[in-house]
Design a protein around this motif. Structure first.
Motif, PDB file in Angstrom:
ATOM      1  N   PHE A  24       0.854  -1.183   0.000  1.00 22.84           N
ATOM      2  CA  PHE A  24       0.000   0.000   0.000  1.00 22.84           C
ATOM      3  C   PHE A  24       0.890   1.233   0.000  1.00 22.84           C
ATOM      4  O   PHE A  24       1.832   1.324   0.792  1.00 22.84           O
ATOM      5  N   LEU A  25       0.606   2.171  -0.883  1.00 22.59           N
ATOM      6  CA  LEU A  25       1.330   3.440  -0.951  1.00 22.59           C
ATOM      7  C   LEU A  25       0.384   4.563  -0.562  1.00 22.59           C
ATOM      8  O   LEU A  25      -0.630   4.785  -1.230  1.00 22.59           O
ATOM      9  N   ASP A  26       0.708   5.268   0.512  1.00 23.98           N
ATOM     10  CA  ASP A  26      -0.132   6.347   1.042  1.00 23.98           C
ATOM     11  C   ASP A  26       0.465   7.678   0.615  1.00 23.98           C
ATOM     12  O   ASP A  26       1.503   8.100   1.135  1.00 23.98           O
ATOM     13  N   LEU A  27      -0.180   8.348  -0.336  1.00 24.66           N
ATOM     14  CA  LEU A  27       0.301   9.634  -0.830  1.00 24.66           C
ATOM     15  C   LEU A  27      -0.343  10.776  -0.047  1.00 24.66           C
ATOM     16  O   LEU A  27      -1.547  10.782   0.188  1.00 24.66           O
ATOM     17  N   GLY A  28       0.471  11.757   0.336  1.00 27.45           N
ATOM     18  CA  GLY A  28      -0.045  12.866   1.140  1.00 27.45           C
ATOM     19  C   GLY A  28      -0.381  12.420   2.544  1.00 27.45           C
ATOM     20  O   GLY A  28      -1.338  12.912   3.145  1.00 27.45           O
ATOM     21  N   SER A  29       0.404  11.515   3.077  1.00 27.08           N
ATOM     22  CA  SER A  29       0.109  10.916   4.376  1.00 27.08           C
ATOM     23  C   SER A  29       0.531  11.829   5.528  1.00 27.08           C
ATOM     24  O   SER A  29       1.162  12.869   5.341  1.00 27.08           O
ATOM     25  N   SER A  30       0.174  11.417   6.744  1.00 27.80           N
ATOM     26  CA  SER A  30       0.519  12.158   7.955  1.00 27.80           C
ATOM     27  C   SER A  30       0.732  11.153   9.074  1.00 27.80           C
ATOM     28  O   SER A  30       1.157  10.022   8.837  1.00 27.80           O
ATOM     29  N   TRP A  31       0.426  11.548  10.313  1.00 22.94           N
ATOM     30  CA  TRP A  31       0.579  10.641  11.449  1.00 22.94           C
ATOM     31  C   TRP A  31      -0.603   9.687  11.603  1.00 22.94           C
ATOM     32  O   TRP A  31      -0.579   8.784  12.430  1.00 22.94           O
ATOM     33  N   VAL A  32      -1.645   9.881  10.808  1.00 19.90           N
ATOM     34  CA  VAL A  32      -2.865   9.083  10.935  1.00 19.90           C
ATOM     35  C   VAL A  32      -2.880   7.985   9.877  1.00 19.90           C
ATOM     36  O   VAL A  32      -2.618   8.239   8.696  1.00 19.90           O
ATOM     37  N   SER A  33      -3.184   6.775  10.303  1.00 18.15           N
ATOM     38  CA  SER A  33      -3.394   5.674   9.361  1.00 18.15           C
ATOM     39  C   SER A  33      -4.875   5.359   9.286  1.00 18.15           C
ATOM     40  O   SER A  33      -5.551   5.265  10.304  1.00 18.15           O
ATOM     41  N   HIS A  34      -5.381   5.227   8.061  1.00 22.08           N
ATOM     42  CA  HIS A  34      -6.781   4.861   7.856  1.00 22.08           C
ATOM     43  C   HIS A  34      -6.930   3.396   7.464  1.00 22.08           C
ATOM     44  O   HIS A  34      -8.015   2.959   7.113  1.00 22.08           O
ATOM     45  N   LEU A  35      -5.833   2.663   7.525  1.00 24.07           N
ATOM     46  CA  LEU A  35      -5.868   1.267   7.113  1.00 24.07           C
ATOM     47  C   LEU A  35      -6.572   0.393   8.155  1.00 24.07           C
ATOM     48  O   LEU A  35      -6.437   0.628   9.361  1.00 24.07           O
ATOM     49  N   PRO A  36      -7.301  -0.613   7.690  1.00 23.84           N
ATOM     50  CA  PRO A  36      -7.948  -1.549   8.622  1.00 23.84           C
ATOM     51  C   PRO A  36      -6.932  -2.515   9.218  1.00 23.84           C
ATOM     52  O   PRO A  36      -5.820  -2.658   8.702  1.00 23.84           O
ATOM     53  N   ASP A  37      -7.321  -3.183  10.287  1.00 22.25           N
ATOM     54  CA  ASP A  37      -6.445  -4.197  10.889  1.00 22.25           C
ATOM     55  C   ASP A  37      -6.292  -5.411   9.981  1.00 22.25           C
ATOM     56  O   ASP A  37      -5.239  -6.055   9.959  1.00 22.25           O
ATOM     57  N   GLU A  38      -7.350  -5.721   9.253  1.00 20.30           N
ATOM     58  CA  GLU A  38      -7.339  -6.845   8.314  1.00 20.30           C
ATOM     59  C   GLU A  38      -7.945  -6.397   6.995  1.00 20.30           C
ATOM     60  O   GLU A  38      -8.884  -5.593   6.987  1.00 20.30           O
ATOM     61  N   PRO A  39      -7.451  -6.899   5.866  1.00 22.85           N
ATOM     62  CA  PRO A  39      -6.315  -7.815   5.721  1.00 22.85           C
ATOM     63  C   PRO A  39      -4.989  -7.126   6.019  1.00 22.85           C
ATOM     64  O   PRO A  39      -4.842  -5.930   5.777  1.00 22.85           O
ATOM     65  N   ARG A  40      -4.052  -7.887   6.549  1.00 22.73           N
ATOM     66  CA  ARG A  40      -2.758  -7.345   6.950  1.00 22.73           C
ATOM     67  C   ARG A  40      -1.835  -7.249   5.740  1.00 22.73           C
ATOM     68  O   ARG A  40      -1.676  -8.198   4.982  1.00 22.73           O
ATOM     69  N   LEU A  41      -1.234  -6.078   5.587  1.00 29.87           N
ATOM     70  CA  LEU A  41      -0.358  -5.818   4.450  1.00 29.87           C
ATOM     71  C   LEU A  41       1.084  -6.183   4.765  1.00 29.87           C
ATOM     72  O   LEU A  41       1.521  -6.156   5.920  1.00 29.87           O
ATOM     73  N   THR A  42       1.827  -6.492   3.706  1.00 29.44           N
ATOM     74  CA  THR A  42       3.257  -6.745   3.868  1.00 29.44           C
ATOM     75  C   THR A  42       4.043  -5.440   3.929  1.00 29.44           C
ATOM     76  O   THR A  42       4.921  -5.262   4.776  1.00 29.44           O
ATOM     77  N   ASN A  43       3.701  -4.512   3.036  1.00 30.53           N
ATOM     78  CA  ASN A  43       4.410  -3.227   2.967  1.00 30.53           C
ATOM     79  C   ASN A  43       3.421  -2.065   3.010  1.00 30.53           C
ATOM     80  O   ASN A  43       2.401  -2.093   2.309  1.00 30.53           O
ATOM     81  N   PRO A 104       9.490   1.119  -7.010  1.00 30.76           N
ATOM     82  CA  PRO A 104       9.691   0.384  -8.264  1.00 30.76           C
ATOM     83  C   PRO A 104       8.419   0.347  -9.128  1.00 30.76           C
ATOM     84  O   PRO A 104       7.296   0.448  -8.636  1.00 30.76           O
ATOM     85  N   ASP A 105       8.607   0.176 -10.420  1.00 26.58           N
ATOM     86  CA  ASP A 105       7.496   0.022 -11.353  1.00 26.58           C
ATOM     87  C   ASP A 105       6.648  -1.191 -10.961  1.00 26.58           C
ATOM     88  O   ASP A 105       7.180  -2.252 -10.604  1.00 26.58           O
ATOM     89  N   GLY A 106       5.327  -1.046 -11.067  1.00 27.75           N
ATOM     90  CA  GLY A 106       4.421  -2.172 -10.892  1.00 27.75           C
ATOM     91  C   GLY A 106       4.571  -2.900  -9.574  1.00 27.75           C
ATOM     92  O   GLY A 106       4.415  -4.120  -9.529  1.00 27.75           O
ATOM     93  N   SER A 107       4.829  -2.172  -8.498  1.00 27.00           N
ATOM     94  CA  SER A 107       5.089  -2.811  -7.203  1.00 27.00           C
ATOM     95  C   SER A 107       3.989  -2.615  -6.173  1.00 27.00           C
ATOM     96  O   SER A 107       4.041  -3.204  -5.096  1.00 27.00           O
ATOM     97  N   VAL A 108       2.986  -1.798  -6.492  1.00 27.45           N
ATOM     98  CA  VAL A 108       1.988  -1.386  -5.498  1.00 27.45           C
ATOM     99  C   VAL A 108       0.613  -1.960  -5.846  1.00 27.45           C
ATOM    100  O   VAL A 108       0.185  -1.913  -7.000  1.00 27.45           O
ATOM    101  N   ASP A 109      -0.065  -2.485  -4.837  1.00 31.47           N
ATOM    102  CA  ASP A 109      -1.419  -3.016  -5.035  1.00 31.47           C
ATOM    103  C   ASP A 109      -2.480  -1.932  -4.933  1.00 31.47           C
ATOM    104  O   ASP A 109      -3.447  -1.925  -5.702  1.00 31.47           O
ATOM    105  N   VAL A 110      -2.315  -1.026  -3.968  1.00 30.29           N
ATOM    106  CA  VAL A 110      -3.299   0.036  -3.756  1.00 30.29           C
ATOM    107  C   VAL A 110      -2.570   1.335  -3.417  1.00 30.29           C
ATOM    108  O   VAL A 110      -1.655   1.353  -2.579  1.00 30.29           O
ATOM    109  N   VAL A 111      -2.981   2.417  -4.066  1.00 25.47           N
ATOM    110  CA  VAL A 111      -2.529   3.766  -3.728  1.00 25.47           C
ATOM    111  C   VAL A 111      -3.678   4.482  -3.028  1.00 25.47           C
ATOM    112  O   VAL A 111      -4.805   4.495  -3.541  1.00 25.47           O
TER     113      VAL A 111
END
Length: 240
Positions: A24-43, A104-111
């Motif tokens: 997951f690539l978070d653009l314009g991020s800050s100290w807050v994460s909006h990601l859920p606990d599941e599914p768990r991401l590798t990166n 890297p090119d083609g490395s991200v599942d969700v932006v």
């Protein structure tokens, strides 16, 4: 607010790889994460304007890139000199002009882009970078509310006062902003050109916020909560 964050977290849970893993690539991020606990991401890779804020983000576990997309580098200066009034998209902006060479090119599942799109002067160029780093079939999720820092928002955003107009603006930039052609060393293999296709838009609480706007002005906050607006677009082969 908390309701907005909960809705965004639920949306992310729908578009992240169902079995876990992925990037997951978070653009314009800050100290807050909006990601859920599941599914768990590798990166979880973060981009933002403040290193201290990125260090405080509990989800980040890899790249933490501090960079302004509005900096006056050579390409942005050329774009500025070529702009006469507002443009809805510039198809000459390609993935050869990397804003995030670390990724890297083609490395991200969700932006993910939360409450940041409205501050980018050259969003078409950012779209080119999103196309470069996304895997084929990967998703880009842009979310925002009706709030903004008026002194920092770009004119293309602040001149559009209705939520539906801003949703349409984001959709136009995502779909018209750029195209990316995959690199292949085999001349016999046809190269595929990709673009972003909007799969759905969400507008939750927008009408209620408009109706209660006078009350919100008096109170200094929105009594029914912030409206939740979002666009989900996927990287797909383009016919153009």
């Amino acid at each position: 607010d908390n309701a907005f964050r909960g809705k965004l977290s639920d949306l992310y849970s729908e578009v992240l790889p169902a079995g876990g893993g992925g990037t997951f690539l978070d653009l314009g991020s800050s100290w807050v994460s909006h990601l859920p606990d599941e599914p768990r991401l590798t990166n979880v890779w973060l981009h933002g304007m403040n290193r201290e804020e990125l260090d405080r983000n509990p989800a980040g576990n890899g790249w933490k890139i501090v960079k302004s997309f509005n900096d006056g580098d050579e390409i942005n200066q050329k774009l500025l000199s070529s702009i006469a009034g507002e443009t809805s998209g510039d198809n000459s902006i390609t993935t050869n002009s990397m804003l995030l060479p670390e990724v890297p090119d083609g490395s991200v599942d969700v932006v993910g882009i939360c409450a940041a799109f409205q501050y980018w002067r050259f969003p078409e160029r950012v779209v080119g970078e999103i196309l470069r780093v996304l895997k084929p079939g990967g998703s880009c999720v842009v979310s925002f509310s009706n709030r903004m820092f008026a002194s920092k928002a770009v004119g293309a955003w602040s001149k559009r006062t209705a939520d539906r107009e801003r949703l349409q603006y984001v959709c136009d930039v995502l779909t018209n902003g750029a195209r990316a052609t995959e690199v292949s060393s085999d001349e016999m293999i046809p190269k595929t050109t990709y673009g972003l296709k909007v799969e759905r838009t969400l507008s939750d609480g927008s009408m209620a916020a408009a109706i209660t706007a006078p009350i919100s002005m008096m109170l200094g906050y929105q009594p029914l909560g912030d409206p939740f607006l979002a666009i989900v677009a996927n990287k797909q082969p383009s016919s153009r």
